[in-house]
Design a protein around this motif. Structure first.
Motif, PDB file in Angstrom:
ATOM      1  N   ASP A 137       8.254  43.980  33.984  1.00 18.04           N
ATOM      2  CA  ASP A 137       9.655  44.502  34.604  1.00 18.04           C
ATOM      3  C   ASP A 137       9.799  44.321  36.058  1.00 18.04           C
ATOM      4  OD1 ASP A 137      10.121  45.569  32.112  1.00 18.04           O
ATOM      5  OD2 ASP A 137       9.397  47.697  32.420  1.00 18.04           O
ATOM      6  N   PHE A 138       8.599  44.417  36.616  1.00 13.21           N
ATOM      7  CA  PHE A 138       8.616  44.360  38.407  1.00 13.21           C
ATOM      8  C   PHE A 138       7.566  43.163  38.738  1.00 13.21           C
ATOM      9  CE2 PHE A 138       8.899  48.752  36.980  1.00 13.21           C
ATOM     10  CZ  PHE A 138      10.246  49.076  37.457  1.00 13.21           C
ATOM     11  N   GLY A 139       6.900  42.620  38.072  1.00 13.14           N
ATOM     12  CA  GLY A 139       6.252  41.738  38.562  1.00 13.14           C
ATOM     13  C   GLY A 139       6.396  40.293  38.172  1.00 13.14           C
ATOM     14  N   LEU A 140       5.079  39.559  37.858  1.00 16.21           N
ATOM     15  CA  LEU A 140       5.367  37.988  37.635  1.00 16.21           C
ATOM     16  C   LEU A 140       5.128  37.930  36.103  1.00 16.21           C
ATOM     17  CD1 LEU A 140       3.865  36.426  40.627  1.00 16.21           C
ATOM     18  CD2 LEU A 140       6.156  36.690  40.047  1.00 16.21           C
ATOM     19  N   ALA A 141       5.611  37.015  35.315  1.00 19.31           N
ATOM     20  CA  ALA A 141       5.392  36.787  33.808  1.00 19.31           C
ATOM     21  C   ALA A 141       4.000  36.391  33.771  1.00 19.31           C
ATOM     22  CB  ALA A 141       6.410  35.725  33.397  1.00 19.31           C
ATOM     23  N   LYS A 142       3.311  35.381  34.696  1.00 22.44           N
ATOM     24  CA  LYS A 142       2.132  34.916  34.742  1.00 22.44           C
ATOM     25  C   LYS A 142       1.254  36.082  34.744  1.00 22.44           C
ATOM     26  CE  LYS A 142       2.837  30.155  36.538  1.00 22.44           C
ATOM     27  NZ  LYS A 142       2.524  29.229  37.300  1.00 22.44           N
ATOM     28  N   ARG A 143       1.249  37.121  35.519  1.00 23.20           N
ATOM     29  CA  ARG A 143       0.386  38.108  35.835  1.00 23.20           C
ATOM     30  C   ARG A 143       0.450  38.977  34.388  1.00 23.20           C
ATOM     31  NH1 ARG A 143      -1.717  39.145  40.915  1.00 23.20           N
ATOM     32  NH2 ARG A 143      -2.037  41.143  40.086  1.00 23.20           N
ATOM     33  N   ALA A 144       1.730  39.153  33.765  1.00 21.47           N
ATOM     34  CA  ALA A 144       1.801  39.780  32.629  1.00 21.47           C
ATOM     35  C   ALA A 144       0.971  39.255  31.288  1.00 21.47           C
ATOM     36  CB  ALA A 144       3.234  40.005  32.202  1.00 21.47           C
ATOM     37  N   MET A 145       0.940  37.835  31.612  1.00 22.82           N
ATOM     38  CA  MET A 145       0.260  36.953  30.446  1.00 22.82           C
ATOM     39  C   MET A 145      -1.266  37.150  30.805  1.00 22.82           C
ATOM     40  SD  MET A 145       2.502  36.029  28.423  1.00 22.82           S
ATOM     41  CE  MET A 145       3.349  37.256  28.735  1.00 22.82           C
ATOM     42  N   LYS A 146      -1.606  37.295  31.982  1.00 18.68           N
ATOM     43  CA  LYS A 146      -2.901  37.338  32.438  1.00 18.68           C
ATOM     44  C   LYS A 146      -3.520  38.896  31.843  1.00 18.68           C
ATOM     45  CE  LYS A 146      -6.115  37.339  36.382  1.00 18.68           C
ATOM     46  NZ  LYS A 146      -6.176  37.231  37.693  1.00 18.68           N
ATOM     47  N   VAL A 147      -2.729  39.905  32.178  1.00 17.48           N
ATOM     48  CA  VAL A 147      -3.176  41.137  31.556  1.00 17.48           C
ATOM     49  C   VAL A 147      -3.151  41.337  29.823  1.00 17.48           C
ATOM     50  CG1 VAL A 147      -2.220  43.637  31.206  1.00 17.48           C
ATOM     51  CG2 VAL A 147      -1.938  42.341  33.390  1.00 17.48           C
ATOM     52  N   TYR A 148      -2.134  40.591  29.188  1.00 17.69           N
ATOM     53  CA  TYR A 148      -2.435  40.571  27.912  1.00 17.69           C
ATOM     54  C   TYR A 148      -3.662  39.568  27.661  1.00 17.69           C
ATOM     55  CZ  TYR A 148       2.115  42.231  26.902  1.00 17.69           C
ATOM     56  OH  TYR A 148       3.491  42.818  26.657  1.00 17.69           O
ATOM     57  N   ASP A 149      -4.094  38.727  28.442  1.00 16.41           N
ATOM     58  CA  ASP A 149      -5.215  38.011  27.792  1.00 16.41           C
ATOM     59  C   ASP A 149      -6.356  38.913  28.435  1.00 16.41           C
ATOM     60  OD1 ASP A 149      -6.607  35.265  27.596  1.00 16.41           O
ATOM     61  OD2 ASP A 149      -7.360  35.728  29.527  1.00 16.41           O
ATOM     62  N   GLN A 150      -6.531  39.735  29.375  1.00 15.98           N
ATOM     63  CA  GLN A 150      -7.525  40.541  29.633  1.00 15.98           C
ATOM     64  C   GLN A 150      -7.833  41.519  28.674  1.00 15.98           C
ATOM     65  OE1 GLN A 150      -7.039  42.343  33.508  1.00 15.98           O
ATOM     66  NE2 GLN A 150      -7.494  40.417  34.573  1.00 15.98           N
ATOM     67  N   ALA A 151      -6.324  42.036  27.925  1.00 20.55           N
ATOM     68  CA  ALA A 151      -6.505  42.885  26.951  1.00 20.55           C
ATOM     69  C   ALA A 151      -7.098  42.557  25.682  1.00 20.55           C
ATOM     70  CB  ALA A 151      -5.373  43.541  26.533  1.00 20.55           C
ATOM     71  N   THR A 152      -6.778  41.172  25.342  1.00 17.96           N
ATOM     72  CA  THR A 152      -7.520  40.370  24.241  1.00 17.96           C
ATOM     73  C   THR A 152      -9.128  40.286  24.278  1.00 17.96           C
ATOM     74  OG1 THR A 152      -7.052  38.529  25.032  1.00 17.96           O
ATOM     75  CG2 THR A 152      -5.531  39.285  23.584  1.00 17.96           C
ATOM     76  N   LYS A 153      -9.559  40.381  25.083  1.00 17.95           N
ATOM     77  CA  LYS A 153     -11.093  40.281  25.580  1.00 17.95           C
ATOM     78  C   LYS A 153     -11.581  41.521  25.638  1.00 17.95           C
ATOM     79  CE  LYS A 153     -10.646  35.861  27.789  1.00 17.95           C
ATOM     80  NZ  LYS A 153     -10.627  35.050  29.277  1.00 17.95           N
ATOM     81  N   ALA A 154     -11.096  42.511  26.228  1.00  9.82           N
ATOM     82  CA  ALA A 154     -11.614  43.851  26.390  1.00  9.82           C
ATOM     83  C   ALA A 154     -11.507  44.861  25.066  1.00  9.82           C
ATOM     84  CB  ALA A 154     -10.849  44.682  27.636  1.00  9.82           C
TER      85      ALA A 154
END
Length: 912
Positions: free
Chosen positions: A638-655
């Motif tokens: 909503d407020f940041g960058l799409a790449k950072r959103a993808m990075k969050v999703y990537d961290q979530a899949t590992k955590a």
């Protein structure tokens, strides 16, 4: 008188006669003579016995045999026959010399008893007792007691004999008591039984306990109340009531029955009332109450049956009195009986009125109405600290405020809070509400004031009393008084009070009241409703200082500040909350904090939001972190960058834990497709397949990946994905996967690709069959590669010998060598059933040594003998994975290690 020739000695008797002439005092010769003439008539044997006894009058053997034959002779004769008198004379002659032989006496006494000669038998018994030593008297007393217990024997005679016997052996007094009862001698039997019970040294030879003897005495006294005198029946039964607590109900009813039989009905009612108010068990109460009710019903029925007869008699008596002289004085009439005198003297008095049916009906009705109250009294006597029973007792007096107030007063005085069963503070609260319901608030305040001074067992009980007091003030619009009460209740005790209580050693609950969360919560609600913001904040701050806050209080405090536009102060409260609490309690605080902060500063203070999310994720365990990752990703979208959103999703899949990774990958792929297009999702699919997903999730991911490639027209890539996923799919349990591949080949493949699919299916099925040929069925259904050590453990539990396990290990080793490890080292294009990746980038089919030759039923017969050409798969199917395979092939050591079976890898790890 001539003697018959048969009685003279015969020619055969001469031998014995000559011997006896030479030695007439030989018992042996006489006994042989009698045995030889055993078949002779009794008269002849009688002469031989008499001659022998004349020569040997002291021979017990001869007398015993002679008397037995005499008894046998009169067995079938009537007792009036003259032979009985002869027998008695014979016994008398025998006793001249045999008076010390108890057996002779017993035979004689039994004969006399059968002849019903009472006086002679009694005197003979007395002679036997005088002749025999005292050590043998017990053999005489037994038939003697049997004799005096027969019908026809005078009672006085029997009593005298039994009394003499008790002097010989007092332990048989129970037999005497039983005889007295059977003889309807109630007075003496009661006295004897009472003396037995008063004797502490008494031991029952019949095994009766003192309890049983008490009950027998009570039954005896109550059933024959008019025939027993001289005993204090009331004291005797009351003594039993005090001593035997398990039969209290029966003893009370026995005492009442005693007075009923003596026509003392009012005394009987007093006994019933006393019994119902003293028993402590419901069973005893039920016994007494039922007996009491039955007594009243029987009295009422009897009165109603006789009421008509009494009316007729009064009419007749009235006519006679009218005919008599009116001036005649009843007191001077000496011909009147006592009953008639009482009737005439008391005529007209209400207490002596026979027409009291209404009174008896009212008495019975009153008794029935009192049953719940009486039963409740019994339960309270069992445990006077039972709070629930006191509440039930108050409900019994509903509609009678005076009785309710008296009951509550008795309850609060009786119940000890430390011993109470239930919540004792509810008694005080209900007591105060009773006054409040009757609009007596002043007395209700007095009750509450006394209630808060009681030392309860728990602080929560005291806090409930304060809260109820404050609620009562609120109901009567005394808001200021309610706040003052809460302020007074939450005040911390002074240091001096604490020191004095510590010196006493018994700390009351009032000292701990200021830390009661319930009290503070109520106080906060009052301040929010009635007070100012500053006073409410002071209360919240006081709660935080006392360290009794809960996550809900933190959230409520923050909401309060937000409602008054103090946003930064609210966020500070959230910060204090997340520092105080740990997971899982802090979860709601974090979720609320992050939501509020994002709504307030989501775009303007993005970096601070990110720091908050990073800190929250760091403090949250893996099984509860998924909602935070989703909120974090939504923030970036909503407020940041799409790449950072993808990075969050990537961290979530590992955590996230393995059971939640699949759903997160699905969301990751969906958002990546929306943001960056479909090509970006290929990397995510490959990453998901290579990650430590469970095998069943890998299959699902491969099917989704294949569907994507098929939708993009990449048929070869989709076929390669199906080929890779086949190693996780057992044809016996994963029919859906193979059906999907079959439909894919039917729609997009050719004959060669379809045959390849069938061959792979047979190879996979053969591999699973060799792996699972001896394992349980539930292991065969697992969507996982069977580990060799796990298989060995299962076989050990199943009882398979070690040598068979070694053979199985050797058979499993080739299969496990080609199995794909679960640690993230899966490679697209590597299949354990005979397909090897080549450096040229294609797939080459090699001979599988474990392949089972099965007839290809789906192939046509015309294709037999036709050589099938294999076509290499282009590198484009595998994308970036082809380069990874080349790197692996360049390092043969690494490839050899990856080709090792599970058992060899474990052995190498242990050696290292």
């Amino acid at each position: 008188m001539s003697i018959s020739q048969e009685l003279y000695p015969s020619q055969d008797d001469l031998l014995y006669e000559e011997e006896l002439l030479r030695n007439p005092f030989s018992l042996k010769l006489w006994w042989r003579y009698l045995i030889a003439r055993a078949e002779a008539p009794f008269k002849k044997r009688f002469i031989i016995y008499e001659r022998a006894l004349k020569a040997l009058p002291g021979s017990y053997k001869l007398w015993h045999a002679y008397l037995r034959e005499r008894l046998e002779l009169v067995r079938n004769l009537p007792i009036t026959h003259s032979q009985f008198e002869t027998l008695n004379n014979t016994f008398e002659r025998a006793l001249v010399t045999m008076h010390k032989m108890p057996r002779i006496w017993i035979m004689y006494l039994q004969t006399l008893t059968d002849q019903k000669l009472l006086t002679r038998t009694r005197r003979t018994f007395d002679r036997a007792l005088c002749a025999l030593p005292v050590t043998q008297h017990d053999r005489i007393w037994e038939p003697y007691l049997v004799f005096v217990s027969q019908k026809g024997v005078p009672i006085e005679t029997s009593l005298r004999v039994y009394r003499r016997y008790l002097k010989y052996d007092p332990s048989h007094i129970e037999d005497f008591i039983e005889f007295l009862i059977n003889s309807s001698l109630w007075q003496e039997s009661s006295e004897r039984l009472a003396s037995v019970l008063n004797d502490d040294q008494f031991y029952s030879i019949k095994g009766k306990t003192k309890h049983r003897l008490w009950l027998e005495l009570c039954d005896l006294l109550t059933k024959h109340a008019t025939k027993v005198s001289g005993l204090n029946v009331d004291a005797i039964i009351r003594g039993g009531i005090r001593k035997f607590t398990d039969e209290v109900g029966r003893l009370w009813t026995s005492l009442a029955e005693y007075y009923i039989r003596r026509n003392l009905h009012e005394k009987a009612r007093d006994i019933f009332e006393e019994g119902m108010t003293t028993v402590v068990t419901v069973r005893d109460f039920s016994v007494i109450f039922d007996s009491y009710a039955q007594f009243e019903e029987s009295m009422l029925a009897h009165k109603m049956e006789n009421i008509d007869l009494s009316d007729d008699e009064e009419e007749e008596g009235g006519v006679e009195e009218n005919g008599a002289e009116g001036d005649k004085d009843v007191r001077l009439d000496l011909n009147l009986s006592v009953a008639e005198f009482e009737k005439k003297m008391l005529n007209g008095f209400w207490l002596h009125d026979d027409k009291d049916v209404d009174l008896r009906l009212a008495r019975l009705d009153h008794l029935m109405n009192r049953r719940p109250e009486l039963a409740n009294s019994v339960l309270l006597r069992q445990n006077p600290h039972n709070v629930e029973q006191w509440h039930r007792r108050v409900k019994l007096f509903e509609g009678n405020p005076t009785k309710q107030i008296l009951t509550y007063t008795e309850a609060v005085r009786t119940v000890d809070p430390m011993k109470a069963v239930g919540k004792p503070h509810t008694l005080w609260i209900a007591f105060a509400k009773l006054y409040e319901n009757h609009r007596d608030v002043a007395n209700a305040r007095v009750i509450f004031d006394k209630a808060v001074q009681v030392n309860y067992k728990a602080v929560d009980n005291l806090a409930s009393v304060w809260c109820e007091w404050a609620e009562m003030e609120l109901r009567h619009k005394n808001f200021k008084g309610a706040l003052e009460l809460m302020k007074r209740a939450t005040a911390e005790p002074s240091v001096e009070v604490r020191r004095r209580v510590a010196a006493d050693g018994n700390e009351p609950v009032q000292i701990k009241l200021h830390k009661s969360l319930r009290l503070w919560t109520f106080y906060v609600d009052l301040e929010e409703s009635l007070g100012t913001l500053e006073s409410t904040r002071e209360v919240y701050e006081r709660i935080l200082d006392l360290r009794i806050a809960t996550p809900q209080i933190i959230i409520n405090y923050a909401f309060l500040l937000e409602g008054h536009k103090y946003f930064e102060d609210a966020f500070k409260v959230y910060e204090r909350g997340v520092k105080i609490f740990k997971y899982p309690h802090v979860k709601d605080i974090w979720v609320t904090y992050l939501s509020k902060f994002v709504d307030r500063y989501g775009e303007t203070k993005l970096e601070r939001c990110r720091e908050l999310f990073e800190h929250a994720i760091e403090m949250t365990p893996a099984d509860a972190v998924k909602p935070l990752y989703l909120k974090y990703a939504k923030l970036e979208e909503d407020f940041g960058l799409a790449k950072r959103a993808m990075k969050v999703y990537d961290q979530a899949t590992k955590a996230l834990p393995n059971n939640e990774k699949f759903s997160m990958y699905e969301l990751y792929i969906s958002r990546a497709a929306d943001q960056f297009g479909v090509p970006k999702t290929r990397e995510i699919y490959e990453q998901a397949i290579e990650s430590a997903l469970p095998d069943k999730d890998v299959k699902k991911m491969c099917l989704k990946y294949a569907e994507l490639e098929k939708s993009l027209g990449e048929i070869d890539r989709a076929r390669g994905i199906f080929l890779f996923a086949s190693q996780f799919s057992d044809p016996r349990s994963d029919g859906d996967f193979w059906q999907e591949w079959n439909n894919f080949e039917v729609n997009h493949g050719n004959e060669d690709t379809f045959r390849e699919m069938l061959r792979v299916k047979r190879s996979v099925s053969a591999g699973y069959s060799q792996t699972h040929f001896i394992l349980p069925e539930y292991l065969m259904q697992k969507d996982q590669t069977v580990d060799l050590d796990e298989a060995k453990d299962k076989l050990k539990e199943a009882g398979v010998p070690e040598d068979e396990m070694a053979a199985l290990e050797r058979q499993l080793a080739p299969a496990t060598n080609d199995a794909t490890a679960k640690d993230g080292s899966r490679k697209v294009g590597f299949v354990s059933v005979g397909v090897e990746s080549q450096s040229a980038g294609g797939l080459k089919v090699t001979a599988n040594h474990e392949d089972i030759e099965l007839p290809e039923e789906n192939d046509s017969e015309d294709d037999e003998g036709v050589e099938i050409k294999q076509k290499d798969v282009p590198d484009a199917v595998f994308g970036d994975l082809a380069q990874k395979r080349k790197d692996t092939e360049d390092d043969p050591g690494k490839d050899d290690e990856s080709r090792l079976g599970a058992l060899e890898r474990i052995k190498r790890l242990r050696r290292a």
